[in-house]
Design a protein around this motif. Structure first.
Motif, PDB file in Angstrom:
ATOM      1  N   ARG A  72       0.831  -1.203   0.000  1.00 48.79           N
ATOM      2  CA  ARG A  72       0.000   0.000   0.000  1.00 48.79           C
ATOM      3  C   ARG A  72       0.865   1.252   0.000  1.00 48.79           C
ATOM      4  O   ARG A  72       0.581   2.210  -0.718  1.00 48.79           O
ATOM      5  CB  ARG A  72      -0.905  -0.002   1.233  1.00 48.79           C
ATOM      6  CG  ARG A  72      -2.332  -0.131   0.887  1.00 48.79           C
ATOM      7  CD  ARG A  72      -3.235   0.133   2.094  1.00 48.79           C
ATOM      8  NE  ARG A  72      -4.200  -0.933   2.094  1.00 48.79           N
ATOM      9  CZ  ARG A  72      -4.355  -1.842   3.032  1.00 48.79           C
ATOM     10  NH1 ARG A  72      -3.626  -1.795   4.111  1.00 48.79           N
ATOM     11  NH2 ARG A  72      -5.246  -2.781   2.921  1.00 48.79           N
ATOM     12  N   GLY A  73       1.898   1.230   0.836  1.00 49.42           N
ATOM     13  CA  GLY A  73       2.811   2.375   0.885  1.00 49.42           C
ATOM     14  C   GLY A  73       3.491   2.606  -0.462  1.00 49.42           C
ATOM     15  O   GLY A  73       3.599   3.749  -0.931  1.00 49.42           O
ATOM     16  N   GLU A  74       3.924   1.518  -1.106  1.00 46.96           N
ATOM     17  CA  GLU A  74       4.560   1.630  -2.424  1.00 46.96           C
ATOM     18  C   GLU A  74       3.569   2.173  -3.449  1.00 46.96           C
ATOM     19  O   GLU A  74       3.892   3.030  -4.252  1.00 46.96           O
ATOM     20  CB  GLU A  74       5.095   0.264  -2.866  1.00 46.96           C
ATOM     21  CG  GLU A  74       5.803   0.264  -4.185  1.00 46.96           C
ATOM     22  CD  GLU A  74       7.055   1.127  -4.222  1.00 46.96           C
ATOM     23  OE1 GLU A  74       7.381   1.635  -5.307  1.00 46.96           O
ATOM     24  OE2 GLU A  74       7.700   1.306  -3.168  1.00 46.96           O
ATOM     25  N   ARG A  75       2.338   1.667  -3.411  1.00 46.82           N
ATOM     26  CA  ARG A  75       1.300   2.152  -4.328  1.00 46.82           C
ATOM     27  C   ARG A  75       1.052   3.641  -4.108  1.00 46.82           C
ATOM     28  O   ARG A  75       0.967   4.429  -5.070  1.00 46.82           O
ATOM     29  CB  ARG A  75       0.007   1.378  -4.109  1.00 46.82           C
ATOM     30  CG  ARG A  75      -1.110   1.785  -5.083  1.00 46.82           C
ATOM     31  CD  ARG A  75      -2.456   1.295  -4.640  1.00 46.82           C
ATOM     32  NE  ARG A  75      -2.792   1.944  -3.371  1.00 46.82           N
ATOM     33  CZ  ARG A  75      -3.669   1.488  -2.506  1.00 46.82           C
ATOM     34  NH1 ARG A  75      -4.295   0.361  -2.730  1.00 46.82           N
ATOM     35  NH2 ARG A  75      -3.916   2.138  -1.399  1.00 46.82           N
ATOM     36  N   ASP A  76       0.964   4.062  -2.840  1.00 49.19           N
ATOM     37  CA  ASP A  76       0.735   5.473  -2.530  1.00 49.19           C
ATOM     38  C   ASP A  76       1.886   6.338  -3.028  1.00 49.19           C
ATOM     39  O   ASP A  76       1.670   7.436  -3.568  1.00 49.19           O
ATOM     40  CB  ASP A  76       0.526   5.665  -1.029  1.00 49.19           C
ATOM     41  CG  ASP A  76      -0.773   5.035  -0.526  1.00 49.19           C
ATOM     42  OD1 ASP A  76      -1.632   4.672  -1.364  1.00 49.19           O
ATOM     43  OD2 ASP A  76      -0.910   4.885   0.709  1.00 49.19           O
ATOM     44  N   ARG A  77       3.128   5.837  -2.868  1.00 45.16           N
ATOM     45  CA  ARG A  77       4.292   6.591  -3.368  1.00 45.16           C
ATOM     46  C   ARG A  77       4.249   6.717  -4.888  1.00 45.16           C
ATOM     47  O   ARG A  77       4.544   7.777  -5.443  1.00 45.16           O
ATOM     48  CB  ARG A  77       5.597   5.927  -2.924  1.00 45.16           C
ATOM     49  CG  ARG A  77       5.923   6.126  -1.453  1.00 45.16           C
ATOM     50  CD  ARG A  77       7.312   5.619  -1.085  1.00 45.16           C
ATOM     51  NE  ARG A  77       7.413   4.162  -1.136  1.00 45.16           N
ATOM     52  CZ  ARG A  77       6.990   3.333  -0.182  1.00 45.16           C
ATOM     53  NH1 ARG A  77       6.430   3.832   0.903  1.00 45.16           N
ATOM     54  NH2 ARG A  77       7.124   2.034  -0.301  1.00 45.16           N
ATOM     55  N   ARG A  78       3.865   5.638  -5.572  1.00 47.88           N
ATOM     56  CA  ARG A  78       3.775   5.685  -7.040  1.00 47.88           C
ATOM     57  C   ARG A  78       2.675   6.633  -7.494  1.00 47.88           C
ATOM     58  O   ARG A  78       2.856   7.393  -8.454  1.00 47.88           O
ATOM     59  CB  ARG A  78       3.534   4.287  -7.601  1.00 47.88           C
ATOM     60  CG  ARG A  78       4.758   3.420  -7.517  1.00 47.88           C
ATOM     61  CD  ARG A  78       4.514   2.076  -8.115  1.00 47.88           C
ATOM     62  NE  ARG A  78       5.719   1.243  -7.983  1.00 47.88           N
ATOM     63  CZ  ARG A  78       5.811   0.036  -8.460  1.00 47.88           C
ATOM     64  NH1 ARG A  78       4.805  -0.509  -9.110  1.00 47.88           N
ATOM     65  NH2 ARG A  78       6.929  -0.642  -8.307  1.00 47.88           N
ATOM     66  N   HIS A  79       1.530   6.606  -6.810  1.00 46.24           N
ATOM     67  CA  HIS A  79       0.451   7.539  -7.154  1.00 46.24           C
ATOM     68  C   HIS A  79       0.891   8.977  -6.942  1.00 46.24           C
ATOM     69  O   HIS A  79       0.586   9.858  -7.767  1.00 46.24           O
ATOM     70  CB  HIS A  79      -0.805   7.238  -6.332  1.00 46.24           C
ATOM     71  CG  HIS A  79      -1.584   6.063  -6.820  1.00 46.24           C
ATOM     72  ND1 HIS A  79      -2.230   6.031  -8.032  1.00 46.24           N
ATOM     73  CD2 HIS A  79      -1.832   4.856  -6.260  1.00 46.24           C
ATOM     74  CE1 HIS A  79      -2.838   4.872  -8.202  1.00 46.24           C
ATOM     75  NE2 HIS A  79      -2.600   4.122  -7.137  1.00 46.24           N
ATOM     76  N   ALA A  81       3.989  10.106  -7.036  1.00 42.88           N
ATOM     77  CA  ALA A  81       4.972  10.430  -8.079  1.00 42.88           C
ATOM     78  C   ALA A  81       4.276  10.693  -9.407  1.00 42.88           C
ATOM     79  O   ALA A  81       4.624  11.645 -10.129  1.00 42.88           O
ATOM     80  CB  ALA A  81       5.981   9.286  -8.218  1.00 42.88           C
ATOM     81  N   LEU A  82       3.275   9.877  -9.752  1.00 38.50           N
ATOM     82  CA  LEU A  82       2.534  10.066 -11.001  1.00 38.50           C
ATOM     83  C   LEU A  82       1.791  11.396 -10.989  1.00 38.50           C
ATOM     84  O   LEU A  82       1.787  12.138 -11.979  1.00 38.50           O
ATOM     85  CB  LEU A  82       1.550   8.911 -11.190  1.00 38.50           C
ATOM     86  CG  LEU A  82       0.751   8.895 -12.475  1.00 38.50           C
ATOM     87  CD1 LEU A  82       1.676   8.859 -13.691  1.00 38.50           C
ATOM     88  CD2 LEU A  82      -0.173   7.688 -12.497  1.00 38.50           C
ATOM     89  N   SER A  83       1.185  11.717  -9.861  1.00 38.52           N
ATOM     90  CA  SER A  83       0.484  12.995  -9.730  1.00 38.52           C
ATOM     91  C   SER A  83       1.461  14.156  -9.897  1.00 38.52           C
ATOM     92  O   SER A  83       1.160  15.151 -10.576  1.00 38.52           O
ATOM     93  CB  SER A  83      -0.200  13.064  -8.367  1.00 38.52           C
ATOM     94  OG  SER A  83      -0.829  14.305  -8.188  1.00 38.52           O
ATOM     95  N   HIS A  84       2.625  14.017  -9.288  1.00 37.84           N
ATOM     96  CA  HIS A  84       3.648  15.063  -9.412  1.00 37.84           C
ATOM     97  C   HIS A  84       4.093  15.209 -10.872  1.00 37.84           C
ATOM     98  O   HIS A  84       4.256  16.325 -11.372  1.00 37.84           O
ATOM     99  CB  HIS A  84       4.832  14.736  -8.503  1.00 37.84           C
ATOM    100  CG  HIS A  84       5.910  15.766  -8.533  1.00 37.84           C
ATOM    101  ND1 HIS A  84       5.726  17.040  -8.064  1.00 37.84           N
ATOM    102  CD2 HIS A  84       7.188  15.719  -8.997  1.00 37.84           C
ATOM    103  CE1 HIS A  84       6.834  17.736  -8.233  1.00 37.84           C
ATOM    104  NE2 HIS A  84       7.744  16.946  -8.801  1.00 37.84           N
TER     105      HIS A  84
END
Length: 102
Positions: A72-79, A81-84
């Motif tokens: 979940r933490g990895e998914r949140d970090r990827r989201h 980063a994608l948003s950024h």
């Protein structure tokens, strides 16, 4: 005289049979106790095995929860980063006057 001796002999014989019967019952009772002890030990072993399996499953559930939290933490970090990246792309398009595909 023979009749006088036969009554005590019959009583002695009956007493002997009763002693044999009681001895057999005591022996059977002893075997029953041994069987009960064996069953108790077997049940204790089954309970110990079950407890060990429950502990192993609990550790597995805890590990799965930890892995799920990491994912979940990895998914949140990827989201994030994608948003950024989307924000940066929008800024670049604005800076360069790009309106998007026609």
């Amino acid at each position: 005289k023979v009749e006088a001796l036969s009554a005590p002999a019959a009583a002695a014989k009956a007493l002997e049979e009763r002693v044999v019967e009681m001895t057999t019952q005591v022996a059977n009772h002893g075997r029953t106790l041994d069987d009960a002890r064996a069953v108790k030990l077997a049940l204790e072993d089954v309970v110990a095995q079950r407890d060990a399996e429950v502990a192993r499953l609990r550790r597995g559930v805890e590990t799965a929860a930890e892995v799920e939290a990491e994912l979940r933490g990895e998914r949140d970090r990827r989201h994030a980063a994608l948003s950024h990246l989307r924000t940066l792309r929008q800024q670049l398009h604005q800076e360069n006057g790009y309106a998007g595909p026609a």
